[in-house]
Design an enzyme around this catalytic site. Sequence first.
Site, PDB file in Angstrom:
ATOM      1  N   HIS A  79       1.000  -1.114  -0.011  1.00  0.00           N
ATOM      2  CA  HIS A  79      -0.007   0.027   0.089  1.00  0.00           C
ATOM      3  C   HIS A  79       0.839   1.119   0.135  1.00  0.00           C
ATOM      4  CE1 HIS A  79      -2.802   2.711   2.252  1.00  0.00           C
ATOM      5  NE2 HIS A  79      -3.270   2.470   1.309  1.00  0.00           N
ATOM      6  N   ARG A  80       0.952   2.031  -1.219  1.00  0.00           N
ATOM      7  CA  ARG A  80       1.528   3.376  -1.293  1.00  0.00           C
ATOM      8  C   ARG A  80       3.270   2.844  -1.356  1.00  0.00           C
ATOM      9  NH1 ARG A  80      -1.559   7.426   2.764  1.00  0.00           N
ATOM     10  NH2 ARG A  80      -3.496   6.428   2.463  1.00  0.00           N
TER      11      ARG A  80
ATOM     12  N   GLU B 198       0.861  -0.456  -5.026  1.00  0.00           N
ATOM     13  CA  GLU B 198      -0.279   0.586  -5.177  1.00  0.00           C
ATOM     14  C   GLU B 198       0.010   1.905  -5.181  1.00  0.00           C
ATOM     15  OE1 GLU B 198      -3.978   2.405  -3.249  1.00  0.00           O
ATOM     16  OE2 GLU B 198      -2.100   2.354  -2.303  1.00  0.00           O
TER      17      GLU B 198
ATOM     18  N   ASP C 272      -1.464   5.688  -5.729  1.00  0.00           N
ATOM     19  CA  ASP C 272      -2.704   6.606  -5.919  1.00  0.00           C
ATOM     20  C   ASP C 272      -2.106   7.522  -6.966  1.00  0.00           C
ATOM     21  OD1 ASP C 272      -4.351   5.370  -3.865  1.00  0.00           O
ATOM     22  OD2 ASP C 272      -2.796   6.440  -2.378  1.00  0.00           O
TER      23      ASP C 272
ATOM     24  N   HIS D 159      -0.966  10.520  -2.742  1.00  0.00           N
ATOM     25  CA  HIS D 159      -2.214  10.343  -2.004  1.00  0.00           C
ATOM     26  C   HIS D 159      -3.348  11.366  -1.882  1.00  0.00           C
ATOM     27  CE1 HIS D 159      -5.309   9.388   1.239  1.00  0.00           C
ATOM     28  NE2 HIS D 159      -5.379   8.335   0.772  1.00  0.00           N
TER      29      HIS D 159
ATOM     30  N   GLU E 297      -5.083   3.633  -8.307  1.00  0.00           N
ATOM     31  CA  GLU E 297      -6.168   4.197  -7.955  1.00  0.00           C
ATOM     32  C   GLU E 297      -6.403   5.442  -8.703  1.00  0.00           C
ATOM     33  OE1 GLU E 297      -6.729   4.724  -3.662  1.00  0.00           O
ATOM     34  OE2 GLU E 297      -8.531   5.782  -3.918  1.00  0.00           O
TER      35      GLU E 297
ATOM     36  N   GLN F 127      -8.303   0.686  -9.486  1.00  0.00           N
ATOM     37  CA  GLN F 127      -9.375   0.832  -8.285  1.00  0.00           C
ATOM     38  C   GLN F 127      -9.806   2.355  -8.149  1.00  0.00           C
ATOM     39  OE1 GLN F 127      -7.314   0.745  -4.302  1.00  0.00           O
ATOM     40  NE2 GLN F 127      -5.583   1.395  -5.370  1.00  0.00           N
TER      41      GLN F 127
HETATM   42  O1  G3P Z   1      -6.773   1.725  -2.204  1.00  0.00           O
HETATM   43  C1  G3P Z   1      -7.110   1.048  -1.120  1.00  0.00           C
HETATM   44  C2  G3P Z   1      -6.709   2.005  -0.114  1.00  0.00           C
HETATM   45  O2  G3P Z   1      -5.678   2.688  -0.437  1.00  0.00           O
HETATM   46  C3  G3P Z   1      -7.683   3.048  -0.016  1.00  0.00           C
HETATM   47  O3  G3P Z   1      -7.289   4.147   0.756  1.00  0.00           O
HETATM   48  O4  G3P Z   1      -6.893   6.577   1.292  1.00  0.00           O
HETATM   49  O5  G3P Z   1      -5.443   4.679   1.425  1.00  0.00           O
HETATM   50  O6  G3P Z   1      -6.060   5.475  -0.626  1.00  0.00           O
HETATM   51  P1  G3P Z   1      -6.306   5.333   0.604  1.00  0.00           P
HETATM   52 CA    CA Z   2      -5.223   3.940  -2.462  1.00  0.00          CA
END
Ligand code: G3P
Ligand code: CA
Length: 279
Positions: free
Chosen positions: A34-35, A61, A63, A76, A143, A174
């Site tokens: 995540h990130r 991941e 954003d 993000h 995302e 996503q």
């Molecule tokens: O993409 C899953 C999760 O990352 C969504 O929340 O705010 O971390 O982008 P956020």
């Molecule tokens: Ca995300």
Amino acid sequence: MAAALTLLVSVATVSGAGGAIIKEKQKDIVNVAHRGASGYAPEHTLVSYELGEKLKGDYIEIDLQMTKDGQLIAMHDETLDRTTNGAGKVKDVTLAEIKQLDAGSWFNKAYPQYAKSSYKGLTVPTLEEIFQKFGQSKRYYIETKSPKVYPGMEEKLVYLIEKYGIDKRKLFVQSFSAESLSNMHELDPSLRLIQLLWYTTNADITDEEIADIQEYAIGIGPNYTFINKKYVEKITNSGLQIHPYTVNDKKTMKMLMDWGVTGMFTNFPDVLYEVKNGK
Ligand code: G3P
Ligand code: CA
């Protein structure tokens, strides 16, 4: 007596085999860094993504936000303030201006236990730079953030996926925005899309909502906090994938795996790797 013994042995065998199959299935769940490995390095930097790969995350991941001059960058927040030494909205700043900013020092201050002098002065990567660095076959989980703020971001994303020949079988896109995902689906029906969801109370989902999502997406990504076993089973029985976010402790990872999730987002991909492998 002999028959009863045979039955007992065969039940034990089936249950043992079933357990083994479940364990094997758990090894297949998708480990999303995540990130990047953002528990250990400044989120959405190339270093964080590299670490995500090194620590056995299956996917990195990313954003997306879009600059004033229409460049897709990895960030993000809609604003620069939290993760750089700049300020203001991404949409009001050019890429050249963003490239001047330090995207690493904030992490050293916020997480001194993981601070590194090499993080100082890291820059914000563009999506193109990420594709150039990690290549066509890397597993990306991208995302579309704030799509209403950035009209045209979906077209740009599809253009770059094509330009760099990204393997769509290894790509997820996503969004919290069903509109953005439907747009992506229209632009390229072969894309694997995940509908993000945010629950603030016990999660519930109707058959109609599931059917609506299935019009364009192959899975959902809910915050894990308010889901339960029944919810997970309803989703998996429908054929949708389910990738809860953002799970950073072993106990919760194990619980979600027992419930049958097909993947999860974590800031600590090494921890999820261990859990997947029974440690
Ligand atoms: O993409 C899953 C999760 O990352 C969504 O929340 O705010 O971390 O982008 P956020
Ligand atoms: Ca995300």
